[in-house]
Scaffold this motif. Structure first.
Motif, mmCIF file in Angstrom:
data_model
loop_
_atom_site.group_PDB
_atom_site.id
_atom_site.type_symbol
_atom_site.label_atom_id
_atom_site.label_comp_id
_atom_site.label_asym_id
_atom_site.label_seq_id
_atom_site.Cartn_x
_atom_site.Cartn_y
_atom_site.Cartn_z
ATOM 1 N N LEU A 257 0.822 -1.216 0.000
ATOM 2 C CA LEU A 257 0.000 0.000 0.000
ATOM 3 C C LEU A 257 0.853 1.262 0.000
ATOM 4 O O LEU A 257 0.408 2.318 -0.470
ATOM 5 C CB LEU A 257 -0.934 0.007 1.216
ATOM 6 C CG LEU A 257 -2.027 -1.069 1.235
ATOM 7 C CD1 LEU A 257 -2.828 -0.991 2.528
ATOM 8 C CD2 LEU A 257 -2.956 -0.929 0.033
ATOM 9 N N LEU A 258 2.060 1.173 0.529
ATOM 10 C CA LEU A 258 2.959 2.328 0.541
ATOM 11 C C LEU A 258 3.326 2.776 -0.871
ATOM 12 O O LEU A 258 3.736 3.931 -1.071
ATOM 13 C CB LEU A 258 4.235 1.992 1.324
ATOM 14 C CG LEU A 258 4.110 1.982 2.850
ATOM 15 C CD1 LEU A 258 5.378 1.433 3.487
ATOM 16 C CD2 LEU A 258 3.822 3.382 3.376
ATOM 17 N N GLU A 259 3.183 1.879 -1.851
ATOM 18 C CA GLU A 259 3.502 2.219 -3.232
ATOM 19 C C GLU A 259 2.402 3.059 -3.891
ATOM 20 O O GLU A 259 2.619 3.643 -4.950
ATOM 21 C CB GLU A 259 3.712 0.940 -4.055
ATOM 22 C CG GLU A 259 4.849 0.055 -3.555
ATOM 23 C CD GLU A 259 6.194 0.739 -3.679
ATOM 24 O OE1 GLU A 259 6.378 1.493 -4.656
ATOM 25 O OE2 GLU A 259 7.052 0.520 -2.808
ATOM 26 N N PHE A 260 1.223 3.118 -3.264
ATOM 27 C CA PHE A 260 0.105 3.876 -3.833
ATOM 28 C C PHE A 260 0.209 5.346 -3.460
ATOM 29 O O PHE A 260 0.734 5.704 -2.401
ATOM 30 C CB PHE A 260 -1.232 3.327 -3.327
ATOM 31 C CG PHE A 260 -1.634 2.023 -3.945
ATOM 32 C CD1 PHE A 260 -2.573 1.983 -4.954
ATOM 33 C CD2 PHE A 260 -1.079 0.825 -3.517
ATOM 34 C CE1 PHE A 260 -2.956 0.785 -5.541
ATOM 35 C CE2 PHE A 260 -1.441 -0.382 -4.084
ATOM 36 C CZ PHE A 260 -2.390 -0.402 -5.095
ATOM 37 N N ASP A 261 -0.301 6.183 -4.348
ATOM 38 C CA ASP A 261 -0.372 7.622 -4.081
ATOM 39 C C ASP A 261 -1.839 7.974 -3.848
ATOM 40 O O ASP A 261 -2.526 8.491 -4.726
ATOM 41 C CB ASP A 261 0.197 8.417 -5.253
ATOM 42 C CG ASP A 261 0.236 9.912 -4.976
ATOM 43 O OD1 ASP A 261 0.121 10.292 -3.793
ATOM 44 O OD2 ASP A 261 0.372 10.696 -5.937
ATOM 45 N N PHE A 262 -2.326 7.667 -2.647
ATOM 46 C CA PHE A 262 -3.735 7.913 -2.337
ATOM 47 C C PHE A 262 -3.977 9.410 -2.157
ATOM 48 O O PHE A 262 -3.253 10.081 -1.418
ATOM 49 C CB PHE A 262 -4.142 7.190 -1.053
ATOM 50 C CG PHE A 262 -4.108 5.691 -1.159
ATOM 51 C CD1 PHE A 262 -4.957 5.027 -2.013
ATOM 52 C CD2 PHE A 262 -3.219 4.946 -0.402
ATOM 53 C CE1 PHE A 262 -4.930 3.641 -2.121
ATOM 54 C CE2 PHE A 262 -3.189 3.565 -0.485
ATOM 55 C CZ PHE A 262 -4.041 2.910 -1.354
ATOM 56 N N ARG A 263 -5.010 9.922 -2.840
ATOM 57 C CA ARG A 263 -5.405 11.310 -2.599
ATOM 58 C C ARG A 263 -6.395 11.353 -1.442
ATOM 59 O O ARG A 263 -6.914 10.318 -1.014
ATOM 60 C CB ARG A 263 -6.021 11.921 -3.855
ATOM 61 C CG ARG A 263 -7.222 11.174 -4.405
ATOM 62 C CD ARG A 263 -7.690 11.797 -5.703
ATOM 63 N NE ARG A 263 -8.784 11.066 -6.307
ATOM 64 C CZ ARG A 263 -10.060 11.244 -6.013
ATOM 65 N NH1 ARG A 263 -10.396 12.136 -5.095
ATOM 66 N NH2 ARG A 263 -11.002 10.545 -6.610
ATOM 67 N N LYS A 342 1.343 -9.635 -6.072
ATOM 68 C CA LYS A 342 1.995 -8.366 -6.372
ATOM 69 C C LYS A 342 1.721 -7.907 -7.802
ATOM 70 O O LYS A 342 1.558 -6.707 -8.051
ATOM 71 C CB LYS A 342 3.502 -8.497 -6.143
ATOM 72 C CG LYS A 342 3.892 -8.676 -4.683
ATOM 73 C CD LYS A 342 5.395 -8.628 -4.499
ATOM 74 C CE LYS A 342 5.759 -8.713 -3.009
ATOM 75 N NZ LYS A 342 7.221 -8.611 -2.790
ATOM 76 N N LYS A 343 1.665 -8.836 -8.738
ATOM 77 C CA LYS A 343 1.432 -8.459 -10.131
ATOM 78 C C LYS A 343 0.050 -7.830 -10.299
ATOM 79 O O LYS A 343 -0.094 -6.775 -10.935
ATOM 80 C CB LYS A 343 1.566 -9.687 -11.022
ATOM 81 C CG LYS A 343 1.412 -9.379 -12.501
ATOM 82 C CD LYS A 343 1.610 -10.643 -13.337
ATOM 83 C CE LYS A 343 1.430 -10.330 -14.818
ATOM 84 N NZ LYS A 343 1.608 -11.549 -15.658
ATOM 85 N N GLU A 344 -0.974 -8.458 -9.715
ATOM 86 C CA GLU A 344 -2.334 -7.927 -9.837
ATOM 87 C C GLU A 344 -2.473 -6.589 -9.108
ATOM 88 O O GLU A 344 -3.129 -5.668 -9.606
ATOM 89 C CB GLU A 344 -3.346 -8.929 -9.278
ATOM 90 C CG GLU A 344 -3.525 -10.173 -10.109
ATOM 91 C CD GLU A 344 -2.483 -11.236 -9.804
ATOM 92 O OE1 GLU A 344 -1.515 -10.913 -9.080
ATOM 93 O OE2 GLU A 344 -2.629 -12.387 -10.273
ATOM 94 N N ILE A 345 -1.858 -6.485 -7.921
ATOM 95 C CA ILE A 345 -1.939 -5.225 -7.176
ATOM 96 C C ILE A 345 -1.173 -4.129 -7.912
ATOM 97 O O ILE A 345 -1.577 -2.961 -7.914
ATOM 98 C CB ILE A 345 -1.393 -5.421 -5.744
ATOM 99 C CG1 ILE A 345 -2.331 -6.351 -4.962
ATOM 100 C CG2 ILE A 345 -1.257 -4.081 -5.030
ATOM 101 C CD1 ILE A 345 -1.885 -6.630 -3.544
ATOM 102 N N GLU A 350 -1.528 0.892 -11.249
ATOM 103 C CA GLU A 350 -1.397 1.625 -12.517
ATOM 104 C C GLU A 350 -2.743 2.170 -12.978
ATOM 105 O O GLU A 350 -2.819 3.291 -13.495
ATOM 106 C CB GLU A 350 -0.796 0.702 -13.581
ATOM 107 C CG GLU A 350 0.662 0.343 -13.326
ATOM 108 C CD GLU A 350 1.205 -0.612 -14.377
ATOM 109 O OE1 GLU A 350 0.430 -0.977 -15.297
ATOM 110 O OE2 GLU A 350 2.388 -0.986 -14.285
ATOM 111 N N ARG A 351 -3.798 1.385 -12.795
ATOM 112 C CA ARG A 351 -5.135 1.866 -13.182
ATOM 113 C C ARG A 351 -5.539 3.071 -12.348
ATOM 114 O O ARG A 351 -6.109 4.038 -12.870
ATOM 115 C CB ARG A 351 -6.172 0.744 -13.024
ATOM 116 C CG ARG A 351 -5.996 -0.401 -14.006
ATOM 117 C CD ARG A 351 -7.240 -1.277 -14.054
ATOM 118 N NE ARG A 351 -7.530 -1.916 -12.777
ATOM 119 C CZ ARG A 351 -7.067 -3.102 -12.408
ATOM 120 N NH1 ARG A 351 -6.252 -3.773 -13.220
ATOM 121 N NH2 ARG A 351 -7.399 -3.634 -11.246
#
Length: 567
Positions: A257-263, A342-345, A350-351
């Motif tokens: 989750l740390l890889e996401f840029d949540f607004r 990890k691949k699906e996440i 990216e989406r």
């Protein structure tokens, strides 16, 4: 004043006539209710209205009220249906959880209740996902399949907020019990999250629902379950190893989750809470170690000193095929057993990044469209009808050519900035029609208004009822400003027309009864606009009675502020 009071009284009387007709014919279809009632009741009542642009259009006002009532009623029925389905999903979830509790307390004696309840739950979820009535599909309502059924966009927003939360709970339930049995994280493309529509596969969950339920929700469930298992750590030899694996799973999920840029939003707030779930599990492990609980260590294959509590560095695994031994570290075993998709996440991330880029483009483009609609209104106040018409057309083309394609790809962006553009556009179209009527009747400039109000179906763009009502409420502010401008040149008849129009809008909104939440907030603005125009007309009458040519109206001095509407 007598004229305007009489107008409202006749308006109410006509409304009662129409309401009685609707009650007597409530079994008819909506299309059969609208036209006969209007034609019949207003052929009688229109003859007693005083001659003015508004009273000549009284049948139109009542037709507007009828159309809005039908729209609001239809939307309310859909929301009620979605709320009922949300309750049904919640009840099915509770029954499944109770069946699990019963199965656990009965020492594994399964009588088939759990499987039956889960089957009912799965079926209800799939019916919800495939039903067009469960979506606010305004962008794609005209899209139909080969069988003639309405197609639901993969990203169409669900009606109300509760439906999305219930499907998130479904993902959370599935992910938690899958982890208890397999000690793995469910993939977004797991069979339980896929259904079939018209021969094609469709994801049951949105990306946000998967992250909120199957990832973040799972972390909190593991933290709570870890506390429960820790309570029996003395008697349960597998308690401590399980809690450690739960800690590893939560840590790996948090790392992803740390890889996401949540607004900023609900998902960001849920993500922020994940670290507390990890902290809870780590605290439980620490307290168990202080208490001396080593449950589960006896199950490891290793040296005797390791069983007594020493550090377990490696353990031997027999390879029957190759007849040789190899060393495997505990960390490697943990990563293998706690498989993270990890691949699906990564594809999901990216989406979401792509949608954020679409959102930024839409917000910037909406500013241009909204600016054009505002400038069109300013041009109408200056008497430049040709420029106003051009600016409104530019705004309309901006929506059709630049904004709609984005919404067709990502319908969840329908609200927010895009709704603001539509509301401003509707306000401009309504004000233009009120000033100049149908066609290109712009020769009157600012000297005389027509008083015509466009119906929702007459707006060129596809709008929601809330968009129309928002523009209609804001129209009262523009009419008020026009009234002040005409009052400064002592045009009493134009001020009367403005007051009649705003009163008609006010009465229309009052007769609708239940209004959308955002529109209810604007009712105070509409009420004040009527009060201010009554004051302007009163001061105009005083000036006539006293024979004075100069009279400083309080509203003229302070200006006509719509108190909460658009500037």
């Amino acid at each position: 004043m007598r004229h305007t009071i009489g107008l409202c009284g006749t308006f109410i009387s006509a409304a009662r006539t129409r309401s009685s007709f609707l009650l007597a014919n409530k079994q008819r279809t909506p299309s059969s209710i609208i036209s006969p009632a209007i034609n019949q009741s207003f052929s009688v009542s229109s003859s007693i209205f005083p001659e003015s642009p508004v009273t000549r259009n009284m049948a139109l006002w009542m037709q507007l009220t009828t159309q809005l009532e039908e729209r609001i009623k239809t939307e309310d029925e859909r929301f009620q249906k979605a709320s009922k389905r949300s309750w049904e999903l919640n009840a099915a979830l509770v029954r499944c959880e109770m069946a699990h509790e019963t199965l656990t307390s009965s020492d594994g004696d399964d009588d088939g209740t759990l499987a039956k309840e889960e089957e009912i739950f799965d079926k209800l979820v799939r019916e919800t996902v495939l039903s067009p009535d469960m979506y606010n599909n305004i962008v794609h309502d005209s899209s139909t399949s080969a069988e003639g059924e309405t197609e639901v966009h993969q990203r169409a927003p669900r009606l109300g907020g509760s439906l999305s939360y219930k499907l998130e709970d479904y993902a959370r339930y599935k992910a938690f019990h899958h982890f208890l049995s397999e000690e793995k994280l469910l993939s977004p493309n797991a069979p339980c999250f896929i259904t079939t529509e018209n021969g094609t596969q469709r994801n049951i969950l949105t990306d946000e629902e998967y992250l909120g339920g199957a990832c973040i929700g799972l972390c909190h469930d593991l933290a709570k379950y870890g506390v429960t298992r820790a309570s029996n750590a003395v008697d349960d030899a597998a308690a401590v190893p399980f809690i450690k694996r739960a800690r590893d799973a939560v840590s790996l999920i948090l790392e992803e989750l740390l890889e996401f840029d949540f607004r900023n939003g609900p998902l960001r707030r849920k993500y922020d809470s994940t670290k507390y779930a990890l902290k809870t599990i780590e605290m439980v492990l620490y307290e168990l170690s202080v208490a001396g609980a080593v449950g589960g260590h006896k199950g490891l294959v290793g040296n005797e000193e390791d069983v007594d509590g020493g550090p377990v560095k490696k353990m031997k695994i027999a390879d029957e095929d190759k007849n040789e031994a190899e060393d495997v570290t505990m960390q490697e075993k943990a990563e293998e057993s706690l498989a993270i998709p990890k691949k699906e996440i990564g594809a999901l991330r990216e989406r979401m990044d792509h949608r954020d880029k679409l959102r930024e483009i839409l917000i910037k483009t909406c500013r241009d469209g909204q600016k054009g609609a505002k400038q069109a209104i300013f041009a109408m106040h200056r008497g430049d009808a040709n420029r106003a018409s051009k600016l409104l057309n530019d705004c309309e083309n901006c929506v059709k050519n630049d904004l709609i394609p984005i919404l067709e790809e990502e319908p969840t962006l329908r609200y927010g900035s895009f709704s603001g553009v539509l509301e401003e556009y509707v306000e401009g179209k309504l004000f233009y029609a009120w000033l100049h009527g149908d066609g290109d009747n712009t020769s009157n400039g600012l000297n005389q208004a027509v008083g015509k109000i466009l119906l929702p179906d007459e707006i060129p763009l596809k709008i929601s009822t809330e968009d129309y009502l928002g523009g209609l409420c804001d129209l009262t502010g523009e009419i008020g400003r026009f009234a002040v401008a005409r009052g400064t040149v002592r045009d009493k008849e134009s001020v009367k027309l403005c007051l009649e129009s705003n009163k008609s809008i006010y009465m229309t909104l009052k007769m609708l009864g239940k209004l959308p939440k955002n529109i209810s907030k604007k009712m105070g603005m509409v009420t004040k606009s009527v009060e201010k125009l009554e004051r302007v007309l009163y001061e105009q009458s005083l000036m006539e009675m006293t024979g004075r040519k100069e009279f400083a109206s309080g509203v003229e001095v302070k200006g006509f502020d719509n108190d909460g509407g658009e500037d």
